[in-house]
Every structure is written in structure tokens, then in C-alpha cells.
Write an enzyme that holds these catalytic residues in place. Sequence first.
Site, PDB file in Angstrom:
ATOM      1  CG  ASP A  23      -4.364  -4.318  -2.480  1.00  0.00           C
ATOM      2  OD1 ASP A  23      -4.994  -4.325  -3.574  1.00  0.00           O
ATOM      3  OD2 ASP A  23      -5.306  -4.398  -1.058  1.00  0.00           O
ATOM      4  CG  HIS A  72      -6.460  -0.706  -2.933  1.00  0.00           C
ATOM      5  ND1 HIS A  72      -6.813   0.487  -2.851  1.00  0.00           N
ATOM      6  CD2 HIS A  72      -7.018  -1.753  -2.095  1.00  0.00           C
ATOM      7  CE1 HIS A  72      -7.501   0.591  -1.772  1.00  0.00           C
ATOM      8  NE2 HIS A  72      -7.597  -1.141  -1.201  1.00  0.00           N
ATOM      9  CG  HIS A  79      -2.127  -0.708   0.978  1.00  0.00           C
ATOM     10  ND1 HIS A  79      -3.182  -0.549  -0.141  1.00  0.00           N
ATOM     11  CD2 HIS A  79      -3.074  -1.891   1.845  1.00  0.00           C
ATOM     12  CE1 HIS A  79      -3.807  -1.147  -0.195  1.00  0.00           C
ATOM     13  NE2 HIS A  79      -3.843  -2.257   0.590  1.00  0.00           N
ATOM     14  NE  ARG A 119      -7.322   2.006   2.289  1.00  0.00           N
ATOM     15  CZ  ARG A 119      -7.145   0.937   2.052  1.00  0.00           C
ATOM     16  NH1 ARG A 119      -6.388  -0.518   2.762  1.00  0.00           N
ATOM     17  NH2 ARG A 119      -8.565   0.575   1.822  1.00  0.00           N
ATOM     18  CE  LYS A 130     -16.827  -6.441  -3.804  1.00  0.00           C
ATOM     19  NZ  LYS A 130     -17.550  -6.624  -2.527  1.00  0.00           N
TER      20      LYS A 130
END
Length: 315
Positions: free
Chosen positions: A53, A87, A21, A57, A244
Site C-alpha cells: 500500500d 491498493h 499510502h 489517500r 478479491k
Amino acid sequence: MEDNNPPPTKHRIVCCIGDIHGYITKLQNLWSNLESLINPSDFQTALIIFLGDYCDRGPDTSKVLDFLISLPSKYPKQSHIFLCGNHDFAFGAFLGVVPSPPDGSEFSDTWKEYEMNEKREGWYKGEGFEKMHLQGRRWAGNHNVKFNTVKGIDYKGSIYDAAPTFESYGVPHGSADLMKAVPDEHKKFLTNLVWIHEEDDVSIKTEEGIKRCKLIAVHAGLEKSKPVEEQIKTLKAKDTRIPKVEALSGRMDVWKIPQELAKTPTIIVSGHHAKLHIEGLRLVIDEGGGYEDKPVAAVVLPSMEIVRDTDHLVK
């Protein structure tokens, strides 16, 4: 005289690294700790599985991708697997580097099921939105609810907390300029991320001793309610008709190992869940969850040792 005691089997080292992240310093410290902990020759030939990911963030997505892209040339004897997280998929969808739907349908078809959330999530409506996958629009959108009650912190721009990723490339959140600002090698990296990875022979320490198992690495997990082979086929094909993808972004339905895998002992390792959870052969390695004050963690097989960026390991 014959030696009746064959040499002990050498177990290959496998390192599974949780969600990064956008925290480059955490990634660098974790990597140094792994290098310090593991015997040098074993580390040089290890299988390294990144669980997805890499962006959002944290402040340094661009530097994180630079680091990951550099690994194969710096450690040529290692094997590197880069899983796609939800992400990363959304970032790639915004940039237009995810594969087209296999049936020739339009990405706009992925919007329909979730249109009731468009206003609240402030989906992206800028340049190129008409041909963008749902998750790209959500990723670059501007969330109308500013406080995330689940996490107890403010959203960073969008539902995906994507603003720091835009800023790491020097453009404001939600700007179409990101499409030009992201270098081609980063786009190629995002294009090549795999949605699932399988290994047939991985050793793991259990209560009964070292076991050799199949390993499946997937960002969130496999759904318990669908046949496993069907899921694996869809994930390997990167089927972008799906608005999704549960195996990348699900929660409850992907938490446990599907029952049908009990017949053949199978490790399932994931990140995604903002937890460090080990239950038998189900490994969830995401202690950081993208929080600034939590560590990025990895698990080393077969020893099952947990390594964190905050550990003070000295070579």
C-alpha cells in the site's frame, strides 16, 4: 590456548515497514529514523520489507514510488522486498500491468461475483474497462456514497481513495490519461511487486529470549480456513483469476496465524489493518492506515523496537 567461548551469533537486522499510502514526508522521516537508530554497518546490510500500500489517500504517490525505486542503487548491500498491497494491485490492474489469468480467462470474469456493487461503487467505464480486472475498475471508479461511515471521513474519489494518486501524476481522478502519465519505471515497479515473501531464518526477541523463526510477509495475512501451502503457491503464482485476493485485502479471516503453522514457529508480518498489533509471532504493522494525522511505523527485528516517522531521533 583454545577459546571455548565462541563469539555471539550476529543476528541480521530486518525492518518491516507499514503502509505508506502516498505520504512521502512520512516515509523520508521514518527512513531517517531507522538510519539513526540502527548501527550503520547493520543498516547497510539489513533486509528491508515494505508491507504494501504505497499509493492512495496521501498526496504524493508518484514521489513515494520514486523513493522506493531509488533504494537498491542508494543502498546496494541492503535487500529490499516490496510486497503488493490491495491498493497497489488495484492501481496496477487499472494500468494493465498485473499478469493475465493463468487459465486464459478474461478479466471481465472477475466482475460477476460483485456486480451488485457496481452502481454504488461507481465502477470505471472509461477507455479500456472491457478488459480490466475488477479491482482496477473499483479503484478508478467514482463512489456514489460520498461519506465513509467506517472511517468518519469522505471518500477520495473511489472506494480505494484513489483520487490523490491520479492527481500526483497530474491527471484528474478517473481519467484514462493516467495510463500514459505513469512512467514506465513505475509500471515496472508495480509489475514486480510480490504477493508473499518467505524467509527461513529470522531472529526475534521473545519472552523466552531470542528465537530463530521462519518469517512470512503478506499484506493482509494468511487465511485460517485454507491449507497454508496451497495459499503460498497461489500467492507466488499471482493468480489473477481471483476477483478479491483475501491475503491482500481480507480482514477477520487473515487476522490470526493459521493453526498448522504452530508446529514450526513462524512469524507472520502484515500491514493493511490500520492497526499496530503485536501478539506473539503475529505482527500487524499499519499504525498509519492512510490517515493524515497518524504515523507510519516500522518494526525492527530482532529487537522488536517500533520506530515511527514522528520519532525525533538524531544521528
